[in-house]
Design a protein around this motif. Structure first.
Motif, PDB file in Angstrom:
ATOM      1  N   TYR A 128       0.869  -1.176   0.000  1.00  0.00           N
ATOM      2  CA  TYR A 128       0.000   0.000   0.000  1.00  0.00           C
ATOM      3  C   TYR A 128       0.901   1.219   0.000  1.00  0.00           C
ATOM      4  O   TYR A 128       2.091   1.133   0.353  1.00  0.00           O
ATOM      5  CB  TYR A 128      -0.941  -0.005   1.231  1.00  0.00           C
ATOM      6  N   GLY A 129       0.339   2.365  -0.407  1.00  0.00           N
ATOM      7  CA  GLY A 129       1.133   3.595  -0.429  1.00  0.00           C
ATOM      8  C   GLY A 129       0.702   4.478  -1.584  1.00  0.00           C
ATOM      9  O   GLY A 129      -0.292   4.191  -2.270  1.00  0.00           O
ATOM     10  N   PRO A 130       1.454   5.565  -1.822  1.00  0.00           N
ATOM     11  CA  PRO A 130       1.132   6.485  -2.906  1.00  0.00           C
ATOM     12  C   PRO A 130       1.128   5.787  -4.263  1.00  0.00           C
ATOM     13  O   PRO A 130       1.866   4.822  -4.463  1.00  0.00           O
ATOM     14  CB  PRO A 130       2.275   7.506  -2.858  1.00  0.00           C
ATOM     15  N   LEU A 131       0.335   6.301  -5.183  1.00  0.00           N
ATOM     16  CA  LEU A 131       0.318   5.889  -6.590  1.00  0.00           C
ATOM     17  C   LEU A 131      -0.336   4.528  -6.836  1.00  0.00           C
ATOM     18  O   LEU A 131      -0.182   3.965  -7.917  1.00  0.00           O
ATOM     19  CB  LEU A 131       1.732   5.882  -7.195  1.00  0.00           C
ATOM     20  N   GLN A 132      -1.049   3.984  -5.850  1.00  0.00           N
ATOM     21  CA  GLN A 132      -1.726   2.693  -6.116  1.00  0.00           C
ATOM     22  C   GLN A 132      -3.047   2.966  -6.818  1.00  0.00           C
ATOM     23  O   GLN A 132      -3.842   3.815  -6.406  1.00  0.00           O
ATOM     24  CB  GLN A 132      -1.964   1.917  -4.811  1.00  0.00           C
ATOM     25  N   PHE A 133      -3.292   2.212  -7.866  1.00  0.00           N
ATOM     26  CA  PHE A 133      -4.489   2.417  -8.683  1.00  0.00           C
ATOM     27  C   PHE A 133      -5.743   2.116  -7.846  1.00  0.00           C
ATOM     28  O   PHE A 133      -5.785   1.086  -7.158  1.00  0.00           O
ATOM     29  CB  PHE A 133      -4.432   1.493  -9.908  1.00  0.00           C
ATOM     30  N   PRO A 134      -6.751   2.988  -7.912  1.00  0.00           N
ATOM     31  CA  PRO A 134      -7.890   2.845  -6.995  1.00  0.00           C
ATOM     32  C   PRO A 134      -8.887   1.738  -7.360  1.00  0.00           C
ATOM     33  O   PRO A 134     -10.098   1.911  -7.225  1.00  0.00           O
ATOM     34  CB  PRO A 134      -8.560   4.230  -7.045  1.00  0.00           C
ATOM     35  N   GLU A 135      -8.336   0.599  -7.755  1.00  0.00           N
ATOM     36  CA  GLU A 135      -9.147  -0.618  -7.878  1.00  0.00           C
ATOM     37  C   GLU A 135      -8.823  -1.539  -6.698  1.00  0.00           C
ATOM     38  O   GLU A 135      -9.557  -2.462  -6.413  1.00  0.00           O
ATOM     39  CB  GLU A 135      -8.825  -1.346  -9.192  1.00  0.00           C
ATOM     40  N   LYS A 136      -7.694  -1.295  -6.026  1.00  0.00           N
ATOM     41  CA  LYS A 136      -7.251  -2.130  -4.902  1.00  0.00           C
ATOM     42  C   LYS A 136      -7.849  -1.568  -3.619  1.00  0.00           C
ATOM     43  O   LYS A 136      -8.199  -0.387  -3.543  1.00  0.00           O
ATOM     44  CB  LYS A 136      -5.723  -2.149  -4.821  1.00  0.00           C
TER      45      LYS A 136
END
Ligand code: NAD
Ligand code: TYD
Length: 357
Positions: A190-198
């Motif tokens: 987890y963290g910055p820049l993770q695509f908002p499907e997770k």
């Protein structure tokens, strides 16, 4: 000397490239197909950095790989490129077979012919590092010991099966051809820049948009969460000093049921960006139909990488999740740009069939 990174416009790859260029002078060639999960915006901070070059292309394109390898002569390849979302693999497995299995095969073959032709000294120091997942080991019961590197592979989803297949190919290219490979199997990042499907970015985005926060099943599935910056530092350690042909498990020593994660996100948002009506974001939680074949628990035993390479995660979950939620609050325009029409179509496909439980 430079390194070739594949999938460096995705979540972990982009974090890795940014992190690499902060820690090393060595340039990066970044080969990425820019699927829905790859975004130029994620690399915006490198726009004026002459040490980074994005090449838009497919790891399955052998002619392109041969050209890139002979032109740039990397001393290492780090393979992040993959289709990575379990729910998408259930709805459409073919892209997972093509990229994760066939793509890795073509990359290994291109790499093998490049490596075989290197002069002896460069041949010895060359590395192919394959980034994989703990999901290849299957699912644990509550009382089971955490996954070690010697657990058998028992993948349960099209995603994890395709990653397991790629791990096997990497292993075989080492044993059969002597290719100097390293493999890492990491837990949920987890963290910055993770695509908002997770889970974490999706719940954050939905909360802010006043939408339901969908929890699959009973919310008691357990994942071992690791801050992405720690994953990047672990990969750098393995690349520098990992033993050829070995695999290294990477994890956060941080097992949490999904419902606890969602509660934490709600509580942080209540504090940092309270709802206008003063109610808690927890009110938006909705239990929905479970994912088919949903793995119950993942947990990583990360003692080998600690013992042999001296790596441990630096971030606590409390500090990492706070940083992450702050990042999403400060980067709403990034979320808006990556969640295009195609994203909305995916949300319809995945969630319209999941009536509230
Ligand atoms: P992601 O989906 O965010 O990014 C994948 C990137 O690969 C995207 O930029 C995409 O455009 C690119 N790509 C896809 N197919 C390609 C192809 N054929 N050729 C070139 N580029 C292609 O994934 P992520 O979460 O950053 O994961 C990166 C790697 O780490 C994957 O191999 C994944 O299996 C592994 N991993 C992820 C996690 C996690 O929690 N996200 C945990 C452990 C391991
Ligand atoms: P995800 O982020 O998709 O990672 P993975 O399936 O690779 O572990 O999901 C993490 C956990 O959260 C997993 O147990 C599925 C669950 N989940 C939900 O409950 N709701 C959601 O909307 C999503 C995307 C995931």
């Amino acid at each position: 000397m430079l390194i070739l990174v594949t999938g460096g416009a995705g979540f972990i790859g982009a974090n890795f490239v940014i992190d690499w260029l902060e820690n090393h002078d060595e340039p990066v060639i970044n080969l990425d197909k820019l699927t829905y999960a790859g975004n130029r915006d994620s690399l915006a901070s490198l726009a004026n950095n002459s040490k980074h070059q994005l090449v838009v292309g497919d790891i399955g394109d052998r002619a392109l790989l041969d050209t890139l390898l002979s032109q740039h002569r990397p001393r290492a390849i780090i393979n992040f490129a993959a289709e990575s979302h379990v729910d998408r693999s259930i709805h459409g497995p073919i892209d997972f077979i093509n990229t994760n299995i066939l793509g890795t095969f073509h990359l290994l073959e291109a790499c093998r012919s490049y490596w075989q032709a290197l002069p002896a000294a460069k041949k010895d120091t060359f590395r192919f590092l394959h980034v994989s997942t703990d999901e290849v080991y299957g699912s644990l019961e509550a009382s089971d010991a955490a996954f070690t590197e010697s657990n058998p592979f028992q993948p349960n989803s099209p995603y994890s099966a395709s990653k397991a297949a790629s791990d096997h190919l990497v292993r075989a290219w080492h044993h059969t051809y002597g290719l100097p490979v390293l493999t890492t199997n990491c837990s949920n990042n987890y963290g910055p820049l993770q695509f908002p499907e997770k889970l974490i970015p999706l719940v954050t985005a939905n909360a802010l948009a006043g939408k339901p926060l969908p929890i699959y099943g009973d919310g008691m599935n357990v994942r071992d969460w690791l801050y992405v910056g720690d994953h990047c530092s672990a990969i750098r350690r393995v690349l520098a000093d990992g033993k050829l042909g070995e695999t290294y498990n990477i994890g956060g020593w941080n097992e949490q049921p999904n419902i606890d994660i969602v509660h934490m996100i709600c509580d942080l948002l209540d504090e940092m960006r309270p709802r206008v009506d003063g109610a808690s974001y927890r009110q938006q939680i909705t239990f929905v139909k479970d994912r088919p074949g949903h793995d119950r628990r993942y947990a990583i035993d990360a003692r080998k990488i600690e013992r042999e390479l001296g790596w441990r995660p630096a971030e606590t979950f409390a500090s990492g999740i706070r940083k992450t939620i702050s990042w999403y609050l400060e980067h709403q325009e990034w979320v808006e740009r990556v969640t295009s029409g195609a994203y909305r179509q995916w949300i319809d496909t995945n969630y319209s069939e999941r009536t509230s439980a």
